[in-house]
Write an enzyme that holds these catalytic residues in place. Structure first.
Site, PDB file in Angstrom:
ATOM      1  N   PHE A  11       8.075 -15.883  29.585  1.00  0.00           N
ATOM      2  CA  PHE A  11       7.709 -17.178  30.192  1.00  0.00           C
ATOM      3  C   PHE A  11       7.771 -17.134  31.724  1.00  0.00           C
ATOM      4  O   PHE A  11       6.762 -17.383  32.414  1.00  0.00           O
ATOM      5  CB  PHE A  11       8.655 -18.242  29.606  1.00  0.00           C
ATOM      6  CG  PHE A  11       8.732 -19.536  30.350  1.00  0.00           C
ATOM      7  CD1 PHE A  11       7.583 -20.196  30.760  1.00  0.00           C
ATOM      8  CD2 PHE A  11       9.971 -20.126  30.595  1.00  0.00           C
ATOM      9  CE1 PHE A  11       7.668 -21.415  31.437  1.00  0.00           C
ATOM     10  CE2 PHE A  11      10.063 -21.334  31.262  1.00  0.00           C
ATOM     11  CZ  PHE A  11       8.903 -21.976  31.695  1.00  0.00           C
ATOM     12  N   ASN A  33       9.610  -4.977  26.180  1.00  0.00           N
ATOM     13  CA  ASN A  33       9.577  -4.412  24.817  1.00  0.00           C
ATOM     14  C   ASN A  33       8.890  -5.337  23.816  1.00  0.00           C
ATOM     15  O   ASN A  33       8.879  -5.051  22.614  1.00  0.00           O
ATOM     16  CB  ASN A  33      10.995  -4.044  24.336  1.00  0.00           C
ATOM     17  CG  ASN A  33      11.854  -5.272  24.084  1.00  0.00           C
ATOM     18  OD1 ASN A  33      11.429  -6.399  24.276  1.00  0.00           O
ATOM     19  ND2 ASN A  33      13.089  -5.040  23.645  1.00  0.00           N
ATOM     20  N   GLY A  37       7.983 -11.941  24.694  1.00  0.00           N
ATOM     21  CA  GLY A  37       6.719 -11.966  25.430  1.00  0.00           C
ATOM     22  C   GLY A  37       5.802 -10.885  24.878  1.00  0.00           C
ATOM     23  O   GLY A  37       6.274  -9.883  24.336  1.00  0.00           O
ATOM     24  N   ASP A  53      11.871  -0.425  26.551  1.00  0.00           N
ATOM     25  CA  ASP A  53      13.139  -1.150  26.528  1.00  0.00           C
ATOM     26  C   ASP A  53      13.973  -0.778  27.749  1.00  0.00           C
ATOM     27  O   ASP A  53      14.030   0.399  28.123  1.00  0.00           O
ATOM     28  CB  ASP A  53      13.886  -0.761  25.230  1.00  0.00           C
ATOM     29  CG  ASP A  53      14.981  -1.745  24.897  1.00  0.00           C
ATOM     30  OD1 ASP A  53      15.956  -1.848  25.666  1.00  0.00           O
ATOM     31  OD2 ASP A  53      14.837  -2.430  23.864  1.00  0.00           O
ATOM     32  N   TYR A 141      26.495 -15.172  26.079  1.00  0.00           N
ATOM     33  CA  TYR A 141      25.348 -15.101  27.004  1.00  0.00           C
ATOM     34  C   TYR A 141      25.819 -15.319  28.443  1.00  0.00           C
ATOM     35  O   TYR A 141      25.481 -14.547  29.344  1.00  0.00           O
ATOM     36  CB  TYR A 141      24.309 -16.152  26.602  1.00  0.00           C
ATOM     37  CG  TYR A 141      23.194 -16.335  27.620  1.00  0.00           C
ATOM     38  CD1 TYR A 141      22.195 -15.376  27.775  1.00  0.00           C
ATOM     39  CD2 TYR A 141      23.135 -17.484  28.424  1.00  0.00           C
ATOM     40  CE1 TYR A 141      21.177 -15.560  28.702  1.00  0.00           C
ATOM     41  CE2 TYR A 141      22.118 -17.671  29.346  1.00  0.00           C
ATOM     42  CZ  TYR A 141      21.138 -16.705  29.484  1.00  0.00           C
ATOM     43  OH  TYR A 141      20.134 -16.876  30.414  1.00  0.00           O
ATOM     44  N   GLU A 269      27.831 -24.990  23.694  1.00  0.00           N
ATOM     45  CA  GLU A 269      26.921 -25.652  24.629  1.00  0.00           C
ATOM     46  C   GLU A 269      27.723 -26.488  25.599  1.00  0.00           C
ATOM     47  O   GLU A 269      28.802 -26.984  25.272  1.00  0.00           O
ATOM     48  CB  GLU A 269      25.941 -26.555  23.869  1.00  0.00           C
ATOM     49  CG  GLU A 269      24.820 -25.778  23.249  1.00  0.00           C
ATOM     50  CD  GLU A 269      23.618 -26.650  22.960  1.00  0.00           C
ATOM     51  OE1 GLU A 269      23.052 -27.222  23.908  1.00  0.00           O
ATOM     52  OE2 GLU A 269      23.278 -26.768  21.784  1.00  0.00           O
TER      53      GLU A 269
HETATM   54  N1  LIG Z   1      13.925 -20.026  30.937  1.00  0.00           N
HETATM   55  C1  LIG Z   1      15.090 -20.540  31.322  1.00  0.00           C
HETATM   56  O1  LIG Z   1      15.326 -21.765  31.242  1.00  0.00           O
HETATM   57  C2  LIG Z   1      16.157 -19.643  31.903  1.00  0.00           C
HETATM   58  C3  LIG Z   1      17.357 -20.238  32.384  1.00  0.00           C
HETATM   59  C4  LIG Z   1      18.337 -19.407  32.906  1.00  0.00           C
HETATM   60  C5  LIG Z   1      18.136 -18.030  32.986  1.00  0.00           C
HETATM   61  N2  LIG Z   1      16.982 -17.495  32.506  1.00  0.00           N
HETATM   62  C6  LIG Z   1      16.816 -16.037  32.586  1.00  0.00           C
HETATM   63  O2  LIG Z   1      15.526 -15.757  33.110  1.00  0.00           O
HETATM   64  C7  LIG Z   1      15.012 -14.553  32.540  1.00  0.00           C
HETATM   65  C8  LIG Z   1      13.623 -14.786  31.992  1.00  0.00           C
HETATM   66  O3  LIG Z   1      13.681 -15.789  30.980  1.00  0.00           O
HETATM   67  P1  LIG Z   1      12.402 -16.292  30.212  1.00  0.00           P
HETATM   68  O4  LIG Z   1      12.591 -17.736  29.983  1.00  0.00           O
HETATM   69  O5  LIG Z   1      11.150 -15.782  30.845  1.00  0.00           O
HETATM   70  O6  LIG Z   1      12.630 -15.574  28.801  1.00  0.00           O
HETATM   71  P2  LIG Z   1      11.569 -14.891  27.812  1.00  0.00           P
HETATM   72  O7  LIG Z   1      12.284 -14.648  26.545  1.00  0.00           O
HETATM   73  O8  LIG Z   1      10.316 -15.660  27.786  1.00  0.00           O
HETATM   74  O9  LIG Z   1      11.289 -13.502  28.523  1.00  0.00           O
HETATM   75  C9  LIG Z   1      12.151 -12.407  28.427  1.00  0.00           C
HETATM   76  C10 LIG Z   1      11.288 -11.178  28.221  1.00  0.00           C
HETATM   77  O10 LIG Z   1      12.144 -10.029  28.134  1.00  0.00           O
HETATM   78  C11 LIG Z   1      11.648  -9.187  27.119  1.00  0.00           C
HETATM   79  N3  LIG Z   1      12.777  -8.379  26.646  1.00  0.00           N
HETATM   80  C12 LIG Z   1      13.838  -8.812  25.916  1.00  0.00           C
HETATM   81  N4  LIG Z   1      14.670  -7.776  25.675  1.00  0.00           N
HETATM   82  C13 LIG Z   1      14.147  -6.692  26.296  1.00  0.00           C
HETATM   83  C14 LIG Z   1      14.557  -5.337  26.428  1.00  0.00           C
HETATM   84  N5  LIG Z   1      15.682  -4.894  25.844  1.00  0.00           N
HETATM   85  N6  LIG Z   1      13.771  -4.483  27.136  1.00  0.00           N
HETATM   86  C15 LIG Z   1      12.611  -4.916  27.683  1.00  0.00           C
HETATM   87  N7  LIG Z   1      12.170  -6.185  27.606  1.00  0.00           N
HETATM   88  C16 LIG Z   1      12.932  -7.065  26.911  1.00  0.00           C
HETATM   89  C17 LIG Z   1      11.065 -10.123  26.059  1.00  0.00           C
HETATM   90  O11 LIG Z   1      10.107  -9.495  25.243  1.00  0.00           O
HETATM   91  C18 LIG Z   1      10.476 -11.227  26.930  1.00  0.00           C
HETATM   92  O12 LIG Z   1       9.110 -10.977  27.228  1.00  0.00           O
HETATM   93  C19 LIG Z   1      16.044 -14.123  31.490  1.00  0.00           C
HETATM   94  O13 LIG Z   1      16.883 -13.130  32.070  1.00  0.00           O
HETATM   95  C20 LIG Z   1      16.842 -15.379  31.214  1.00  0.00           C
HETATM   96  O14 LIG Z   1      18.158 -15.099  30.784  1.00  0.00           O
HETATM   97  C21 LIG Z   1      15.991 -18.265  31.966  1.00  0.00           C
END
Ligand SMILES: NC(=O)c1ccc[n+]([C@@H]2O[C@H](COP(=O)([O-])OP(=O)(O)OC[C@H]3O[C@@H](n4cnc5c(N)ncnc54)[C@H](O)[C@@H]3O)[C@@H](O)[C@H]2O)c1
Length: 307
Positions: A11, A33, A37, A53, A141, A269
Site C-alpha cells: 500500500f 516477496n 502486495g 524476501d 509488532y 490494541e
Molecule cells: N499502513 C499503515 O497504517 C502503517 C502504520 C504504521 C506503520 N506501517 C509500516 O509501513 C510499512 C508499509 O506498510 P503497508 O501498509 O504498505 O503494508 P503492506 O502490507 O501493504 O506492504 C508491505 C509489503 O511488504 C511485503 N513483504 C512482507 N514480508 C516481506 C518479506 N519478508 N520480504 C519481502 N517483502 C515482504 C508484502 O508483500 C507487502 O507488499 C510496514 O513496515 C508497516 O509496518 C504502516
C-alpha cells in the site's frame, strides 16, 4: 538517487513510487516477496521488480550494490497477527531488517529509511504522543519495530550509517484494498453491504494520516538527509464513531445509515493514540495538509472504482 524499496508492491510502497515517478524519479528497484502486495500493483509505474524476501541474505548481496538509499517498508504489519504468531513477526521484522541492514552496510549504502510505527511502540500513554516518550509496546509488532529502531540507532553510532525511523500513524488512502486497517476494512464491508465491525464501543481514538501526505513526508526526510526518529501523523485524534459519521458523509448517506456491529475490545490494541508532528515539521517541513474529509472522499472514490 537510486532507491531500493523493500515492500514496494504494498500500500505505502505503490503510493510512494507513484509520487517519486511524478517528481521525475525513475531509478527505483522494488524488492517484495508478494505475500500481500503484488507486482501487478506496480502496473503503469516506473520501477524494476525483484521477487524475493528480505531474510534471503544471498539475494540481498546481489540486489543491493549500486543503490544510494534503502526505503524499508517490508514487514509483517498486523498487530493482531503478531499476537497470534510472535515468532514469525520477529523473524520478518527483526531478523529480516537486521539482514537488510547488514547487507546495506557491506554494500556501502549510507542512507537507510525505515517505516516504524507510532501507537504500537509507545503503548498506552496520554496523547499526544511524541518522540521523547519512553516506549512500552503492548504487542510483538510494536516490540519488533522498537528493536528495529535500536539497530538503526546502533548502525548510525557504530558505522556512521545515516539512518532514520519514521513512525507512521494510521495510514489510509487509495490502493489499500488488501489492508486490514480500519478505513480500508470499513470501505470494503460497505461495498459488500456488510455491517462495519467495531471492537469496543467506538470511543477509541486514532491519528488518521492520508497516504499522499505520508509519501511526501518520506521523500522530504530522504532529501533533508535527517537521522533519528520522527513521527508522521495528522497531529489530530479522531474517535471511531466520528470516523464512521465522516465516512457516511462522503458516501452521501444519512447519519446512522451504515450498520455497525460492536464486538469485544481486543487485548493488545491501544485505546487512545494520536501524535505530535512538530519534530518532523521543523526538521524537514512535513505538512499533513489533507483534511480527513478530503482524504476519505478520495479513498472512497478509489474503492468504488475497484468494485
Ligand atoms: N499502513 C499503515 O497504517 C502503517 C502504520 C504504521 C506503520 N506501517 C509500516 O509501513 C510499512 C508499509 O506498510 P503497508 O501498509 O504498505 O503494508 P503492506 O502490507 O501493504 O506492504 C508491505 C509489503 O511488504 C511485503 N513483504 C512482507 N514480508 C516481506 C518479506 N519478508 N520480504 C519481502 N517483502 C515482504 C508484502 O508483500 C507487502 O507488499 C510496514 O513496515 C508497516 O509496518 C504502516
Amino acid at each position: 538517487m537510486n532507491f531500493l524499496i523493500t515492500g514496494g508492491a504494498g500500500f505505502v510502497g505503490v503510493n510512494l513510487i507513484e509520487h517519486l515517478n511524478n517528481a521525475g524519479e525513475n531509478r527505483i528497484t522494488v524488492l517484495d516477496n508478494e505475500t500481500l502486495g503484488k507486482r501487478e500493483h506496480l502496473e503503469g509505474l516506473s520501477a524494476s521488480f525483484v521477487h524475493g524476501d528480505i531474510r534471503d541474505r544471498d539475494l540481498l548481496d546481489k540486489v543491493l550494490p549500486g543503490h544510494d538509499a534503502i526505503i524499508h517498508l517490508a514487514a509483517d504489519t498486523r498487530v493482531m497477527d503478531s499476537i497470534v504468531d510472535p515468532s514469525f513477526n520477529f523473524d520478518v521484522n527483526v531478523n529480516g531488517t537486521f539482514q537488510l541492514m547488514e547487507a546495506a552496510r557491506q554494500a556501502g549504502i549510507e542512507r537507510f529509511v525505515a517505516a516504524s510505527t507510532g501507537g504500537a511502540i509507545i503503548g498506552e500513554a496520554e496523547p499526544p504522543v511524541h518522540e521523547d516518550m519512553v516506549p512500552r509496546p503492548l504487542s510483538p509488532y510494536g516490540a519488533s519495530k522498537l528493536t528495529m529502531e535500536g539497530y538503526l540507532s546502533a548502525f548510525a553510532g557504530a558505522y556512521g550509517m545515516k539512518s532514520v525511523a519514521l513512525r507512521f500513524s494510521n495510514i489510509y488512502g487509495p490502493r489499500s484494498f488488501h489492508k486490514g486497517s480500519v478505513v480500508a476494512a470499513f470501505m470494503r464491508r460497505a461495498l459488500k453491504n456488510k455491517p462495519l465491525i467495531v471492537y469496543g464501543d467506538g470511543t477509541q481514538t486514532r491519528d488518521y494520516l492520508y497516504v499522499g501526505d505520508l509519501v511526501k513526508g518520506i521523500v522530504q526526510a530522504v532529501d533533508a538527509g535527517v537521522s533519528g526518529v520522527y513521527q508522521l501523523g495528522s497531529g489530530q485524534g479522531t474517535n471511531l464513531n466520528d470516523l464512521i459519521r465522516r465516512i457516511e458523509a462522503v458516501m452521501n448517506l444519512t447519519l446512522g445509515e451504515l450498520p455497525v456491529q460492536y464486538e469485544d475490545f481486543r487485548e493488545g490494541e491501544i485505546l487512545h493514540t494520536w501524535c505530535m508532528v512538530d519534530k518532523a515539521r521543523d526538521a524537514f517541513g512535513f505538512n499533513p495538509g489533507t483534511s480527513l474529509d478530503e482524504g476519505l472522499a478520495r479513498t472512497w472514490a478509489w474503492f468504488q472504482e475497484q468494485k
